[in-house]
Scaffold this active site. Structure first.
Site, PDB file in Angstrom:
ATOM      1  N   LYS A 161     -17.107 -14.593  -8.799  1.00  0.00           N
ATOM      2  CA  LYS A 161     -16.586 -13.216  -8.861  1.00  0.00           C
ATOM      3  C   LYS A 161     -17.696 -12.174  -8.733  1.00  0.00           C
ATOM      4  O   LYS A 161     -17.527 -11.136  -8.092  1.00  0.00           O
ATOM      5  CB  LYS A 161     -15.845 -13.034 -10.194  1.00  0.00           C
ATOM      6  CG  LYS A 161     -14.983 -11.799 -10.241  1.00  0.00           C
ATOM      7  CD  LYS A 161     -14.214 -11.734 -11.549  1.00  0.00           C
ATOM      8  CE  LYS A 161     -13.228 -10.602 -11.544  1.00  0.00           C
ATOM      9  NZ  LYS A 161     -11.914 -10.954 -11.032  1.00  0.00           N
ATOM     10  N   GLY A 213       0.795  -1.233   0.000  1.00  0.00           N
ATOM     11  CA  GLY A 213       0.000   0.000   0.000  1.00  0.00           C
ATOM     12  C   GLY A 213       0.820   1.272   0.000  1.00  0.00           C
ATOM     13  O   GLY A 213       0.339   2.319   0.438  1.00  0.00           O
ATOM     14  N   SER A 214       2.043   1.214  -0.549  1.00  0.00           N
ATOM     15  CA  SER A 214       2.833   2.457  -0.568  1.00  0.00           C
ATOM     16  C   SER A 214       2.193   3.491  -1.499  1.00  0.00           C
ATOM     17  O   SER A 214       2.266   4.695  -1.227  1.00  0.00           O
ATOM     18  CB  SER A 214       4.288   2.189  -0.946  1.00  0.00           C
ATOM     19  OG  SER A 214       4.405   1.792  -2.292  1.00  0.00           O
ATOM     20  N   LEU A 236      -8.250  -9.005 -11.521  1.00  0.00           N
ATOM     21  CA  LEU A 236      -8.963  -8.407 -12.663  1.00  0.00           C
ATOM     22  C   LEU A 236     -10.313  -7.871 -12.191  1.00  0.00           C
ATOM     23  O   LEU A 236     -11.011  -8.527 -11.429  1.00  0.00           O
ATOM     24  CB  LEU A 236      -9.226  -9.465 -13.727  1.00  0.00           C
ATOM     25  CG  LEU A 236      -8.311  -9.550 -14.936  1.00  0.00           C
ATOM     26  CD1 LEU A 236      -8.873 -10.574 -15.926  1.00  0.00           C
ATOM     27  CD2 LEU A 236      -8.148  -8.214 -15.622  1.00  0.00           C
ATOM     28  N   ILE A 237     -10.672  -6.699 -12.669  1.00  0.00           N
ATOM     29  CA  ILE A 237     -11.993  -6.143 -12.346  1.00  0.00           C
ATOM     30  C   ILE A 237     -13.017  -6.803 -13.271  1.00  0.00           C
ATOM     31  O   ILE A 237     -12.829  -6.871 -14.485  1.00  0.00           O
ATOM     32  CB  ILE A 237     -11.990  -4.606 -12.551  1.00  0.00           C
ATOM     33  CG1 ILE A 237     -10.977  -3.933 -11.610  1.00  0.00           C
ATOM     34  CG2 ILE A 237     -13.384  -4.023 -12.353  1.00  0.00           C
ATOM     35  CD1 ILE A 237     -11.293  -3.990 -10.135  1.00  0.00           C
ATOM     36  N   HIS A 262       0.335   0.633 -13.475  1.00  0.00           N
ATOM     37  CA  HIS A 262       1.034  -0.609 -13.788  1.00  0.00           C
ATOM     38  C   HIS A 262       2.527  -0.311 -13.955  1.00  0.00           C
ATOM     39  O   HIS A 262       2.889   0.668 -14.612  1.00  0.00           O
ATOM     40  CB  HIS A 262       0.462  -1.230 -15.063  1.00  0.00           C
ATOM     41  CG  HIS A 262       1.063  -2.565 -15.376  1.00  0.00           C
ATOM     42  ND1 HIS A 262       0.717  -3.707 -14.690  1.00  0.00           N
ATOM     43  CD2 HIS A 262       2.029  -2.921 -16.266  1.00  0.00           C
ATOM     44  CE1 HIS A 262       1.431  -4.729 -15.155  1.00  0.00           C
ATOM     45  NE2 HIS A 262       2.227  -4.274 -16.110  1.00  0.00           N
TER      46      HIS A 262
HETATM   47  C1  GAR Z   1       3.006  -0.963  -7.665  1.00  0.00           C
HETATM   48  O1  GAR Z   1       4.314  -0.889  -8.172  1.00  0.00           O
HETATM   49  C2  GAR Z   1       2.004  -1.057  -8.804  1.00  0.00           C
HETATM   50  O2  GAR Z   1       2.417  -0.414  -9.967  1.00  0.00           O
HETATM   51  C3  GAR Z   1       1.940  -2.541  -9.012  1.00  0.00           C
HETATM   52  O3  GAR Z   1       1.993  -3.100  -7.725  1.00  0.00           O
HETATM   53  C4  GAR Z   1       2.794  -2.270  -6.898  1.00  0.00           C
HETATM   54  C5  GAR Z   1       2.067  -2.076  -5.590  1.00  0.00           C
HETATM   55  O4  GAR Z   1       2.895  -1.476  -4.633  1.00  0.00           O
HETATM   56  N1  GAR Z   1       0.729  -2.906  -9.703  1.00  0.00           N
HETATM   57  C6  GAR Z   1       0.643  -3.924 -10.552  1.00  0.00           C
HETATM   58  O5  GAR Z   1       1.567  -4.680 -10.796  1.00  0.00           O
HETATM   59  C7  GAR Z   1      -0.717  -4.077 -11.196  1.00  0.00           C
HETATM   60  N2  GAR Z   1      -0.675  -4.984 -12.287  1.00  0.00           N
HETATM   61  P1  GAR Z   1       2.263  -0.840  -3.322  1.00  0.00           P
HETATM   62  O6  GAR Z   1       1.339  -1.887  -2.693  1.00  0.00           O
HETATM   63  O7  GAR Z   1       3.447  -0.553  -2.443  1.00  0.00           O
HETATM   64  O8  GAR Z   1       1.516   0.408  -3.722  1.00  0.00           O
END
Ligand code: GAR
Length: 195
Positions: free
Chosen positions: A65, A12-13, A92-93, A109
């Site tokens: 789902k 969740g950063s 996936l949504i 992404h």
């Molecule tokens: C992020 O780097 C985001 O771009 C990626 O997951 C990470 C989550 O980091 N998303 C995907 O790969 C979606 N396909 P976080 O939990 O620290 O925000």
């Protein structure tokens, strides 16, 4: 002001960066809800610390789902959510959420789409040996990382980069660029940013 729900599956950063930007007045939105599909995820702790309601789901406890997404949808309605922001939500949504929030779901992404969609985009980029990768912010459609692109930032892959170092570079850019792009998106009348 838009009430946003942030969907996350992990650390969740990006959730934190969005919440901070809202608090600092850099993003004109109200982070009103965290939806998480992993009950132990650190994102939930972050939400609790920030005083933001968090709802954790276990998708496999639902028969399908649509049932899972209907339960999510109910929470979105309870919290009067206008817009969904996916931030590391690794699922996936489906049609239930897509039809309720058509044109109002965005994702980030960690690659320059259409390169390296799906899981482990950073690992895929390293494996392929690209010299430039990046991040993409896009509207969500029914495909895997296929919706109309809103914004992209290239990031150089240095010779000595490891998965960890590249992930850090990507996160650092995401944390600045995601809130900034959302702010721009919300300030455009009708939210029509497309390719
Ligand atoms: C992020 O780097 C985001 O771009 C990626 O997951 C990470 C989550 O980091 N998303 C995907 O790969 C979606 N396909 P976080 O939990 O620290 O925000």
């Amino acid at each position: 002001m838009k009430r946003i729900a942030i969907f996350a599956s992990g650390s969740g950063s990006n959730f934190q960066a969005i919440v901070d930007a809202c608090q600092e007045g850099l993003l004109d939105a109200e982070p009103a809800l965290l939806i998480c599909d992993k009950p132990g995820a650190y994102a939930i702790e972050r939400a609790e610390r920030a005083g933001i309601p968090a709802v954790a789901f276990v998708p496999r406890e639902y028969p399908n789902k649509a049932a899972y997404e209907n339960a999510v949808l109910q929470q979105l309605q309870v919290h009067r959510i206008d817009f969904i922001v996916l931030a590391g939500y690794m699922r996936l949504i489906g049609p239930t959420l897509l039809s309720a929030y058509k044109g109002r779901i965005v994702n980030i992404h960690p690659s320059l789409l259409p390169a390296f969609p799906g899981l482990d985009a950073i690992g895929q980029a390293l494996e392929y040996g690209v010299k430039v990768t990046g991040i993409t912010i896009h509207f969500v459609d029914e495909g895997m990382d296929t919706g109309p692109i809103i914004a992209q930032v290239p990031i150089e892959v240095a010779a000595g980069d490891t998965r960890e170092s590249l992930q850090k570079k990507i996160h650092d850019i995401e944390h600045i660029f995601y809130p900034k792009t959302l702010h721009q998106l919300f300030s455009i009348k009708g939210e029509k940013i497309t390719r």
